[in-house]
Design a protein around this motif. Structure first.
Motif, PDB file in Angstrom:
ATOM      1  N   LEU A  44      -8.135  39.781  42.919  1.00  0.00           N
ATOM      2  CA  LEU A  44      -7.246  38.726  43.401  1.00  0.00           C
ATOM      3  C   LEU A  44      -7.541  38.368  44.854  1.00  0.00           C
ATOM      4  CD1 LEU A  44      -3.937  39.829  41.696  1.00  0.00           C
ATOM      5  CD2 LEU A  44      -4.921  37.560  41.527  1.00  0.00           C
ATOM      6  N   GLY A  45      -7.851  39.361  45.663  1.00  0.00           N
ATOM      7  CA  GLY A  45      -8.167  39.087  47.055  1.00  0.00           C
ATOM      8  C   GLY A  45      -9.472  38.334  47.218  1.00  0.00           C
ATOM      9  N   LEU A  46     -10.545  38.841  46.576  1.00  0.00           N
ATOM     10  CA  LEU A  46     -11.872  38.266  46.772  1.00  0.00           C
ATOM     11  C   LEU A  46     -12.004  36.873  46.168  1.00  0.00           C
ATOM     12  CD1 LEU A  46     -14.234  41.319  46.150  1.00  0.00           C
ATOM     13  CD2 LEU A  46     -13.781  40.179  48.321  1.00  0.00           C
ATOM     14  N   PHE A  47     -11.334  36.627  45.048  1.00  0.00           N
ATOM     15  CA  PHE A  47     -11.505  35.347  44.369  1.00  0.00           C
ATOM     16  C   PHE A  47     -10.357  34.383  44.652  1.00  0.00           C
ATOM     17  CE2 PHE A  47     -14.319  38.081  41.946  1.00  0.00           C
ATOM     18  CZ  PHE A  47     -15.417  37.274  41.776  1.00  0.00           C
ATOM     19  N   ALA A  48      -9.123  34.814  44.392  1.00  0.00           N
ATOM     20  CA  ALA A  48      -7.995  33.885  44.487  1.00  0.00           C
ATOM     21  C   ALA A  48      -7.585  33.627  45.936  1.00  0.00           C
ATOM     22  CB  ALA A  48      -6.815  34.433  43.687  1.00  0.00           C
ATOM     23  N   LEU A  49      -7.301  34.684  46.699  1.00  0.00           N
ATOM     24  CA  LEU A  49      -6.823  34.495  48.073  1.00  0.00           C
ATOM     25  C   LEU A  49      -7.886  33.854  48.950  1.00  0.00           C
ATOM     26  CD1 LEU A  49      -4.797  37.783  48.732  1.00  0.00           C
ATOM     27  CD2 LEU A  49      -3.918  35.494  48.318  1.00  0.00           C
TER      28      LEU A  49
END
Length: 534
Positions: free
Chosen positions: A208-213
């Motif tokens: 979630l951090g690397l792609f979405a955020l």
């Protein structure tokens, strides 16, 4: 026949049908919005799928994965901006057709080629399933370890021109997989006496951090663009007739997609490049490629849509994901105690066939939906970037917090969001970190299990499949070293054919990132004029 009927029974549920419809339509819409992409959507939806049945959760994710490439062709053709990264090559011939007023024809060709590639891939894999069921049990701990090592090497080799940073990021991912309690003696590793690190770094939080955020931050820091859509003529149904005039290009391109999809770490872009190159060589009008060639558009779309079904092979047969999206799906298996690997083909073959049938039905649903609703889907390209960024940011933090109701996970996701933002701004790969985490964990477990039976180094490769995998690893390493050495040679020592091939590869690869560079220049120019005006 009994397996097929059993697979239909698995799919004949209202929640599975609803998941198919939602996944297919949602994936098309997400693909049609430049800057979002399937990785962001799957990362946001992952926490929600943990509460579903495995077949329902995987159907939703497969729907988004398989249908987003259909939708990604819409902005690639109409406004020269790929909806997803794998649609970058579609702009090469799609947008010139739009400039000639043939946008509807180009869209129709893209839909029909994508449909053919997806169906071709699923049919091939259903026919291969009995063979896979026989081969999969031959993979023991040593073979799976070597297959995972081969996947890591292929991930690194696939990033041509960035192999050093890809190696470092893969190593960083493997390091993240070692944080916390080790799986045998439960001793703490790299926790630095911090209790919140004892459980390790959660894969979904990192995803979630690397792609979405990171994508949310990119959208929030970019200016909104005014997009103008040109009028197009033609019918959305004519592409199927035109596809029938190029059966060889479609079949060869889809075959490249199937073959490349089964190899961990290779992905859609390599399949596209090889199919596009072969289509140009076999074409009677190679000079039309890049100028609005229907064969080039078919080659691009047929190959990339044949990959999703094929990419499930290493995941289901060996439990080894070949890319970031299948790595995310692996977590859904683990949450529901469904262990992908040789046992899945032996004990739950109906489940495997049901997934392939879901992909087949998905392609039919997507084409019907696109032929009806392309007119209003085009308007999704006009959604403001900052609005999209705020929506993704909000949904990402809600998803992270819902995993373990932990504020620490939100902080970790924010850190990886900043890391992903920096990497994307520097045009560096993010996928090696995720695959390093997943494959590193698999390698550690399988290496420990296999070492009990290994007395000498040769014992590790004393079985046929292990020896074949070892030879493949050695050949790939030697071939990569040879290619690197050749690239370091003076330019004048290269042959003209090699120079031309290298130049063509650079032109195609440049399409993947060119729209980001154009955006950056436009923003800088706008800021400069705003400053002068003030």
């Amino acid at each position: 026949m009994e397996l097929l009927l059993s697979a239909f029974d698995v799919l004949a549920r209202w929640d599975v049908v609803l998941a198919l419809v939602v996944g297919s339509i949602g994936g098309v819409a997400i693909g049609a919005i430049p800057g979002v992409g399937p990785a962001v959507a799957i990362a946001i939806l992952l926490p929600a799928t943990f509460s579903m049945d495995p077949i329902v959760g995987l159907t939703v994710l497969l729907g988004i994965y398989g249908s987003s490439m259909f939708g990604g062709a819409i902005p690639a053709i109409l406004i020269n901006t790929p909806g997803t990264a794998v649609n970058a090559l579609t702009t090469y011939d799609g947008f010139p057709m739009t400039q000639r007023g043939e946008g509807r024809r180009a869209l129709s060709l893209a839909y029909s080629a994508s449909f053919f590639g997806g169906v071709f891939s699923v049919v091939c894999l259903i026919l291969l399933s009995p063979l896979l069921a026989k081969v999969a049990p031959m993979f023991g701990s040593r073979e799976i370890f070597l297959a995972a090592l081969l996947g890591i090497i292929l991930v690194i080799v696939a990033h041509k021109g960035q192999m050093l940073i890809a190696t470092a990021l893969t190593g960083f991912g493997i390091f993240l997989a070692t944080v916390g309690l080790e799986p045998v003696k439960y001793t703490r590793r790299f926790t630095f006496d911090q209790t919140w690190l004892a459980s390790g770094v959660n894969l979904i939080v990192v995803v979630l951090g690397l792609f979405a955020l990171s994508q949310a931050l990119i959208l929030l820091t970019s200016d909104d663009e005014k997009i103008r859509l040109s009028k197009s003529r033609g019918s959305l149904f004519q592409g199927f007739r035109e596809l029938g005039r190029h059966p060889r290009v479609a079949a060869i391109s889809a075959s490249f997609g199937v073959f490349m999809g089964m190899i961990p770490g290779v992905g859609e872009f390599t399949a596209q490049f090889m199919s596009y190159t072969s289509a140009r060589k076999l074409s009677k009008t190679p000079e039309a490629f890049g100028q609005g060639s229907s064969e080039g558009l078919i080659a691009s779309e047929a190959s990339n849509n044949a990959v999703p079904a094929a990419a499930m092979i290493p995941l289901l047969a060996l439990g080894i994901p070949g890319e970031a999206l299948t790595a995310m799906m692996l977590s859904v298996f683990y949450v529901h105690n469904v262990v992908p690997g040789p046992g899945l083909f032996q004990n739950q073959m109906d489940f495997v066939i049901a997934l392939y049938l879901a992909l087949l039905i998905l392609n039919v649903l997507v084409v019907i939906f696109l032929l009806i609703s392309t007119g209003w889907l085009v308007h999704l390209t006009r959604i403001p970037n900052r609005f999209l960024g705020m929506c993704i940011l909000l949904l990402s933090f809600v998803g992270v917090y819902s995993i373990r109701n932990s504020a620490v996970d939100c902080a970790i996701a924010a850190v990886f969001g900043l890391i992903g933002f920096v990497l994307k701004r520097l045009n560096m790969p993010v996928v090696p970190i995720i695959l390093g985490m997943v494959l590193g964990g698999i390698m550690e477990v399988k290496l420990r299990a296999s070492m009990n039976r290994v007395k000498t180094p040769l014992d590790f490769i004393d079985r046929p499949i292990a020896f074949i995998l070892f030879c493949l690893i050695a050949l790939i390493l030697l071939g990569t070293l040879w290619r690197v050495w050749r690239e370091w040679q003076p330019v004048d020592r290269r042959t003209p054919a090699r120079k031309a091939s290298h130049h063509f590869a650079k032109r195609i690869a440049g399409r993947k990132t060119r729209h980001f560079e154009v955006r950056t220049k436009q923003q800088r120019r706008k800021r400069k004029y705003d400053h002068l005006g003030s």
